[in-house]
Motif scaffolding. Structure first.
Motif, PDB file in Angstrom:
ATOM      1  N   ASP A 115       0.821  -1.217   0.000  1.00  0.00           N
ATOM      2  CA  ASP A 115       0.000   0.000   0.000  1.00  0.00           C
ATOM      3  C   ASP A 115       0.852   1.262   0.000  1.00  0.00           C
ATOM      4  N   GLN A 116       1.943   1.230   0.760  1.00  0.00           N
ATOM      5  CA  GLN A 116       2.836   2.386   0.846  1.00  0.00           C
ATOM      6  C   GLN A 116       4.262   1.862   0.811  1.00  0.00           C
ATOM      7  N   ALA A 117       5.039   2.276  -0.192  1.00  0.00           N
ATOM      8  CA  ALA A 117       6.330   1.660  -0.467  1.00  0.00           C
ATOM      9  C   ALA A 117       7.503   2.445   0.101  1.00  0.00           C
ATOM     10  N   ASP A 118       8.508   1.706   0.539  1.00  0.00           N
ATOM     11  CA  ASP A 118       9.846   2.244   0.750  1.00  0.00           C
ATOM     12  C   ASP A 118      10.636   1.904  -0.506  1.00  0.00           C
ATOM     13  N   MET A 119      11.232   2.907  -1.141  1.00  0.00           N
ATOM     14  CA  MET A 119      11.857   2.708  -2.441  1.00  0.00           C
ATOM     15  C   MET A 119      13.321   3.096  -2.424  1.00  0.00           C
ATOM     16  N   ILE A 120      14.130   2.278  -3.114  1.00  0.00           N
ATOM     17  CA  ILE A 120      15.549   2.557  -3.314  1.00  0.00           C
ATOM     18  C   ILE A 120      15.806   2.544  -4.811  1.00  0.00           C
ATOM     19  N   GLY A 121      16.429   3.598  -5.337  1.00  0.00           N
ATOM     20  CA  GLY A 121      16.716   3.660  -6.760  1.00  0.00           C
ATOM     21  C   GLY A 121      18.133   4.086  -7.025  1.00  0.00           C
ATOM     22  N   HIS A 122      18.783   3.412  -7.962  1.00  0.00           N
ATOM     23  CA  HIS A 122      20.157   3.747  -8.332  1.00  0.00           C
ATOM     24  C   HIS A 122      20.206   4.354  -9.729  1.00  0.00           C
ATOM     25  N   SER A 123      20.881   5.496  -9.867  1.00  0.00           N
ATOM     26  CA  SER A 123      21.095   6.155 -11.156  1.00  0.00           C
ATOM     27  C   SER A 123      19.751   6.454 -11.822  1.00  0.00           C
ATOM     28  N   ASN A 124      19.485   5.863 -12.988  1.00  0.00           N
ATOM     29  CA  ASN A 124      18.192   6.088 -13.631  1.00  0.00           C
ATOM     30  C   ASN A 124      17.053   5.578 -12.753  1.00  0.00           C
ATOM     31  N   GLY A 125      17.330   4.528 -11.989  1.00  0.00           N
ATOM     32  CA  GLY A 125      16.339   4.044 -11.036  1.00  0.00           C
ATOM     33  C   GLY A 125      16.032   5.071  -9.960  1.00  0.00           C
ATOM     34  N   GLY A 126      17.039   5.879  -9.610  1.00  0.00           N
ATOM     35  CA  GLY A 126      16.809   6.970  -8.667  1.00  0.00           C
ATOM     36  C   GLY A 126      15.861   8.000  -9.232  1.00  0.00           C
ATOM     37  N   TRP A 127      15.999   8.279 -10.536  1.00  0.00           N
ATOM     38  CA  TRP A 127      15.068   9.203 -11.195  1.00  0.00           C
ATOM     39  C   TRP A 127      13.646   8.659 -11.118  1.00  0.00           C
ATOM     40  N   HIS A 128      13.479   7.362 -11.373  1.00  0.00           N
ATOM     41  CA  HIS A 128      12.139   6.762 -11.316  1.00  0.00           C
ATOM     42  C   HIS A 128      11.549   6.867  -9.918  1.00  0.00           C
ATOM     43  N   VAL A 129      12.363   6.606  -8.914  1.00  0.00           N
ATOM     44  CA  VAL A 129      11.880   6.665  -7.537  1.00  0.00           C
ATOM     45  C   VAL A 129      11.470   8.093  -7.166  1.00  0.00           C
ATOM     46  N   LEU A 130      12.303   9.059  -7.518  1.00  0.00           N
ATOM     47  CA  LEU A 130      11.972  10.454  -7.214  1.00  0.00           C
ATOM     48  C   LEU A 130      10.743  10.896  -7.992  1.00  0.00           C
ATOM     49  N   ASN A 131      10.650  10.503  -9.253  1.00  0.00           N
ATOM     50  CA  ASN A 131       9.477  10.831 -10.063  1.00  0.00           C
ATOM     51  C   ASN A 131       8.209  10.267  -9.421  1.00  0.00           C
ATOM     52  N   TYR A 132       8.295   9.033  -8.935  1.00  0.00           N
ATOM     53  CA  TYR A 132       7.121   8.415  -8.309  1.00  0.00           C
ATOM     54  C   TYR A 132       6.742   9.137  -7.022  1.00  0.00           C
ATOM     55  N   ALA A 133       7.752   9.478  -6.226  1.00  0.00           N
ATOM     56  CA  ALA A 133       7.483  10.163  -4.955  1.00  0.00           C
ATOM     57  C   ALA A 133       6.870  11.545  -5.172  1.00  0.00           C
ATOM     58  N   LEU A 134       7.241  12.196  -6.269  1.00  0.00           N
ATOM     59  CA  LEU A 134       6.696  13.520  -6.571  1.00  0.00           C
ATOM     60  C   LEU A 134       5.252  13.449  -7.069  1.00  0.00           C
ATOM     61  N   LEU A 135       4.956  12.445  -7.898  1.00  0.00           N
ATOM     62  CA  LEU A 135       3.637  12.374  -8.529  1.00  0.00           C
ATOM     63  C   LEU A 135       2.654  11.473  -7.796  1.00  0.00           C
ATOM     64  N   LYS A 136       3.158  10.586  -6.946  1.00  0.00           N
ATOM     65  CA  LYS A 136       2.270   9.652  -6.242  1.00  0.00           C
ATOM     66  C   LYS A 136       2.690   9.531  -4.780  1.00  0.00           C
ATOM     67  N   PRO A 137       2.799  10.651  -4.061  1.00  0.00           N
ATOM     68  CA  PRO A 137       3.344  10.622  -2.695  1.00  0.00           C
ATOM     69  C   PRO A 137       2.534   9.788  -1.713  1.00  0.00           C
ATOM     70  N   GLU A 138       1.249   9.643  -1.978  1.00  0.00           N
ATOM     71  CA  GLU A 138       0.405   8.871  -1.054  1.00  0.00           C
ATOM     72  C   GLU A 138       0.768   7.389  -1.040  1.00  0.00           C
ATOM     73  N   ARG A 139       1.521   6.922  -2.056  1.00  0.00           N
ATOM     74  CA  ARG A 139       1.923   5.519  -2.104  1.00  0.00           C
ATOM     75  C   ARG A 139       3.371   5.308  -1.661  1.00  0.00           C
ATOM     76  N   VAL A 140       4.016   6.379  -1.168  1.00  0.00           N
ATOM     77  CA  VAL A 140       5.434   6.310  -0.801  1.00  0.00           C
ATOM     78  C   VAL A 140       5.613   6.638   0.671  1.00  0.00           C
ATOM     79  N   ASN A 141       6.444   5.860   1.332  1.00  0.00           N
ATOM     80  CA  ASN A 141       6.760   6.121   2.728  1.00  0.00           C
ATOM     81  C   ASN A 141       8.057   6.914   2.842  1.00  0.00           C
ATOM     82  N   GLU A 142       9.149   6.363   2.301  1.00  0.00           N
ATOM     83  CA  GLU A 142      10.448   7.024   2.355  1.00  0.00           C
ATOM     84  C   GLU A 142      11.280   6.532   1.184  1.00  0.00           C
ATOM     85  N   ILE A 143      12.245   7.355   0.719  1.00  0.00           N
ATOM     86  CA  ILE A 143      13.038   6.963  -0.450  1.00  0.00           C
ATOM     87  C   ILE A 143      14.528   7.164  -0.210  1.00  0.00           C
TER      88      ILE A 143
END
Length: 300
Positions: A122-150
């Motif tokens: 329901d609410q994710a903790d996300m780790i992203g490396h390089s381009n994966g970091g961009w995806h994680v930050l993009n998700y946290a910006l546009l879908k913050p209700e589904r993110v706990n910490e990154i």
């Protein structure tokens, strides 16, 4: 319509060769793993599952082209404490099967949300490396209700432009896709502490790049606007190697501290860009310090 393609590769034989090398990289995992494929609106997403079944779930996004198989070192240190999900990102060469164009930032939000739903997170903790970091930050910006910490490990673009040397080397891998340009001048350049097992991962990148068919459009990592970054509502940690090559680590640290609220920055010793494979124990310790601390806060 592209002819004679197979799951994003030039042929079934090309895909089977990639699968063979993927398996070779997976042999470096000392953790018991399971694989699953999740059907989404933009394609079938391959996920490597590992770790403690009742542990706190962590979701990982890899660097462009290096696939979910790259997390072998980090997984070993985390397996007893967390449930680990390593995503093969759509739009790249890996074991996922992209079936539609990824033109907009929102397209990634849609398929990642569908993956989280399928995993029961329901609410994710996300780790992203390089381009994966961009995806994680993009998700946290546009879908913050589904993110706990990154946690962002040397994020591509996002808040600091990558240097000319990176783009020149990347361009050479596309203009002249030979082993010298792809493995020696690009993949090895991304590392400071080199280890024998890295060569299998670099071979995987080489096989992928030389056998992929770019049938579908993908969105490359871009800089986010300062106004948007300032609105980030979830806690974020940024980590960068002290020998980072895609930008000066001191400048990334400054940009992160200035642009991101609730941000802390860690410098990783004796590492360049590929910090998850160069310094897996340090990255695992960082992950445990971040998310164990978060667990304690929730229990108060």
């Amino acid at each position: 319509m592209m002819a004679d393609t197979y799951k994003g590769f030039k042929s079934k034989e090309a895909f089977m060769k990639y699968t063979e090398i993927y398996g070779r990289v997976m042999n470096h995992w000392t953790v018991k793993t399971e694989s699953s494929n999740i059907v989404t609106s933009f394609g079938d997403v391959h996920v490597i599952n590992a770790g403690h079944h009742d542990g706190r779930p962590l979701v990982f996004f890899h660097a462009f082209g290096f696939s979910a198989a790259m997390w072998y070192g980090v997984a070993d240190y985390l397996k007893d404490h967390y449930r680990l999900y390593f995503i093969d990102v759509l739009g790249e060469f890996n074991m996922s099967n992209t079936k539609d164009h990824l033109n907009e930032r929102e397209d990634y939000i849609e398929w990642i949300t569908e993956v989280l739903d399928a995993l029961g997170i329901d609410q994710a903790d996300m780790i992203g490396h390089s381009n994966g970091g961009w995806h994680v930050l993009n998700y946290a910006l546009l879908k913050p209700e589904r993110v706990n910490e990154i946690l962002l490990l040397a994020p591509a673009a996002s808040m600091k432009r990558m240097n000319l040397s990176f783009y020149m080397r990347l361009a050479l891998t596309n203009l002249f896709p030979n082993r010298q340009n792809i493995v020696s001048s690009f993949c090895r350049w991304l590392t400071h502490e080199r280890k024998p097992e890295q060569e299998d991962l670099f071979e995987l990148y080489y096989i992928g790049q030389t056998r992929v068919v770019w049938e579908y459009v993908m969105t490359p990592p871009k800089m986010f606007k300062n106004e948007e970054l300032s609105q980030l509502s979830v806690p974020v940690t940024v980590a960068v190697g002290e020998n980072e090559v895609i930008y000066k680590p001191s400048k990334l640290k400054k940009a992160a501290q200035e642009k991101l609220p609730q941000c802390s920055v860690s410098m990783i010793n004796k590492a360049a860009h590929m910090i998850p494979i160069e310094a897996p124990e340090e990255i695992a310790n960082l992950i445990q310090s971040i998310f164990s601390h978060n667990d304690r806060e929730k229990s108060v």
